[in-house]
Design a protein around this motif. Sequence first.
Motif, short mmCIF file in Angstrom:
data_model
loop_
_atom_site.label_atom_id
_atom_site.label_comp_id
_atom_site.label_asym_id
_atom_site.label_seq_id
_atom_site.Cartn_x
_atom_site.Cartn_y
_atom_site.Cartn_z
N PHE A 1 -4.65 -55.24 -13.39
CA PHE A 1 -5.53 -54.27 -14.06
C PHE A 1 -4.92 -54.06 -15.44
O PHE A 1 -3.88 -53.46 -15.58
CB PHE A 1 -5.55 -52.97 -13.25
N ARG A 2 -5.57 -54.64 -16.47
CA ARG A 2 -4.93 -54.64 -17.79
C ARG A 2 -5.86 -54.06 -18.85
O ARG A 2 -7.08 -54.14 -18.72
CB ARG A 2 -4.50 -56.07 -18.15
N SER A 3 -5.26 -53.51 -19.88
CA SER A 3 -6.04 -52.84 -20.92
C SER A 3 -5.65 -53.35 -22.30
O SER A 3 -4.48 -53.64 -22.56
CB SER A 3 -5.83 -51.33 -20.84
N TYR A 4 -6.66 -53.45 -23.17
CA TYR A 4 -6.46 -54.02 -24.51
C TYR A 4 -7.23 -53.21 -25.54
O TYR A 4 -8.29 -52.65 -25.25
CB TYR A 4 -7.00 -55.46 -24.56
N ARG A 5 -6.70 -53.21 -26.74
CA ARG A 5 -7.48 -52.82 -27.91
C ARG A 5 -7.90 -54.12 -28.57
O ARG A 5 -7.09 -55.06 -28.68
CB ARG A 5 -6.62 -52.03 -28.89
N SER B 1 -15.16 -62.02 -29.45
CA SER B 1 -16.23 -62.11 -30.45
C SER B 1 -17.24 -60.98 -30.29
O SER B 1 -17.84 -60.55 -31.27
CB SER B 1 -16.91 -63.48 -30.39
N TYR B 2 -17.41 -60.48 -29.07
CA TYR B 2 -18.37 -59.39 -28.85
C TYR B 2 -17.76 -58.00 -28.99
O TYR B 2 -18.49 -57.01 -29.04
CB TYR B 2 -19.01 -59.51 -27.47
N ALA B 3 -16.44 -57.90 -28.98
CA ALA B 3 -15.81 -56.58 -28.94
C ALA B 3 -16.15 -55.78 -30.20
O ALA B 3 -15.73 -56.14 -31.29
CB ALA B 3 -14.30 -56.73 -28.80
N ALA B 4 -16.92 -54.70 -30.04
CA ALA B 4 -17.43 -53.98 -31.20
C ALA B 4 -17.15 -52.49 -31.15
O ALA B 4 -17.75 -51.72 -31.89
CB ALA B 4 -18.93 -54.22 -31.34
N GLU B 5 -16.26 -52.08 -30.25
CA GLU B 5 -15.92 -50.66 -30.18
C GLU B 5 -14.43 -50.53 -30.47
O GLU B 5 -13.60 -50.62 -29.56
CB GLU B 5 -16.25 -50.08 -28.79
N PRO B 6 -14.08 -50.30 -31.74
CA PRO B 6 -12.65 -50.30 -32.10
C PRO B 6 -11.85 -49.21 -31.41
O PRO B 6 -10.63 -49.31 -31.28
CB PRO B 6 -12.66 -50.10 -33.62
N ASP B 7 -12.54 -48.15 -30.93
CA ASP B 7 -11.82 -47.06 -30.29
C ASP B 7 -11.77 -47.19 -28.77
O ASP B 7 -11.16 -46.36 -28.09
CB ASP B 7 -12.46 -45.71 -30.66
N ALA B 8 -12.43 -48.22 -28.23
CA ALA B 8 -12.48 -48.35 -26.77
C ALA B 8 -11.24 -49.06 -26.24
O ALA B 8 -10.61 -49.86 -26.92
CB ALA B 8 -13.73 -49.12 -26.37
N HIS B 9 -10.92 -48.72 -24.99
CA HIS B 9 -9.93 -49.49 -24.24
C HIS B 9 -10.72 -50.55 -23.48
O HIS B 9 -11.58 -50.21 -22.66
CB HIS B 9 -9.19 -48.60 -23.23
N ASN C 1 -24.33 -36.01 -24.51
CA ASN C 1 -23.21 -35.28 -23.90
C ASN C 1 -21.99 -35.21 -24.82
O ASN C 1 -20.93 -34.78 -24.37
CB ASN C 1 -22.76 -35.97 -22.62
N ASP C 2 -22.11 -35.69 -26.06
CA ASP C 2 -20.95 -35.82 -26.95
C ASP C 2 -19.84 -36.62 -26.28
O ASP C 2 -18.66 -36.24 -26.30
CB ASP C 2 -20.43 -34.45 -27.39
N GLU C 3 -20.24 -37.72 -25.65
CA GLU C 3 -19.27 -38.61 -25.01
C GLU C 3 -19.20 -39.93 -25.79
O GLU C 3 -20.11 -40.28 -26.53
CB GLU C 3 -19.71 -38.94 -23.58
N VAL C 4 -18.11 -40.64 -25.55
CA VAL C 4 -17.95 -41.98 -26.12
C VAL C 4 -17.55 -42.93 -24.99
O VAL C 4 -17.04 -42.49 -23.96
CB VAL C 4 -16.88 -42.01 -27.24
N PRO C 5 -17.79 -44.24 -25.19
CA PRO C 5 -17.32 -45.20 -24.19
C PRO C 5 -15.81 -45.37 -24.31
O PRO C 5 -15.34 -46.15 -25.12
CB PRO C 5 -18.07 -46.49 -24.53
N VAL C 6 -15.05 -44.59 -23.53
CA VAL C 6 -13.59 -44.62 -23.65
C VAL C 6 -13.06 -45.94 -23.10
O VAL C 6 -12.16 -46.55 -23.68
CB VAL C 6 -12.95 -43.43 -22.90
N VAL C 7 -13.63 -46.36 -21.97
CA VAL C 7 -13.24 -47.64 -21.37
C VAL C 7 -14.47 -48.51 -21.24
O VAL C 7 -15.53 -48.04 -20.81
CB VAL C 7 -12.60 -47.42 -19.97
N ILE C 8 -14.35 -49.78 -21.64
CA ILE C 8 -15.37 -50.78 -21.35
C ILE C 8 -14.69 -51.83 -20.51
O ILE C 8 -13.68 -52.41 -20.93
CB ILE C 8 -15.94 -51.39 -22.65
N TYR C 9 -15.16 -52.02 -19.27
CA TYR C 9 -14.43 -52.93 -18.38
C TYR C 9 -15.31 -54.08 -17.92
O TYR C 9 -16.54 -53.97 -17.90
CB TYR C 9 -13.87 -52.17 -17.17
#
Lengths: 92, 151
Positions: free
Chosen positions: B116-120, B94-102, B70-78
Amino acid sequence: MAVTVSIPTILRTHTGGEKSVEAAGGTVLEVIDDLEAKHGGLKARLVKDGSLHRFVNVYVNDEDVRFSGGLAAQVSDGDSVTILPAVAGGMR
Amino acid sequence: MLRIRRDLVDAIWAHARRDHPDEACGVIAGPERAPVPERHIPMENAERSPTFYRFDSMEQLKVWREMDQNDEVPVVIYHSHTATEAYPSRTDVSYAAEPDAHYVLVSTREPENTEFRSYRIVDGVITEEPVEVVESYMFTHTGADDVPDRD
């Protein structure tokens, strides 16, 4: 034997940005060694202490190799190998 | 900053509360060209644990292939923390491997909690970012710079 390997975003720095690369080998380990020869630095991200790194999932076609022999899992000509970062975590 | 629709925030909360006291986890996919969170995909926590989560590897393969098609990316991983605050743990980092994900965290440790909090998370470094909850992604810009010139 040639296989297509799909590379996740996080590892594309090693493949010059390529999403998909060709490699050869009869087992997952041989494919990884061939990848390493062409794209230095990949192996350390995939293998630790002789087994598959816990931070990655590797699939041959639709099979997670953790359940089919790990690095010794067989790979055949034309197979597609997919590497994905494992998504995991926890409170500690 | 993470801009996210209210219905998606509500869906994450509903999933987290449903799975409590186990950790809940999932993805919100969005278009690669304009990565805003659009499609909620609740994932199975293969660990079924109150202290750990892991995407089921087969489900992940299916979902990642779908996104690719679908030409999609995982924008949010929660995921949810069920006994601690909504802040990434050492294991999370240690597992975070999607530099572009929130990376979104919610905490269900108290029923009335609405954290409800968000991080890079890039190269092991955690950067918290503000979260703006909107009703819709259209019509929320007010700055003149956002109004295109007419031909």
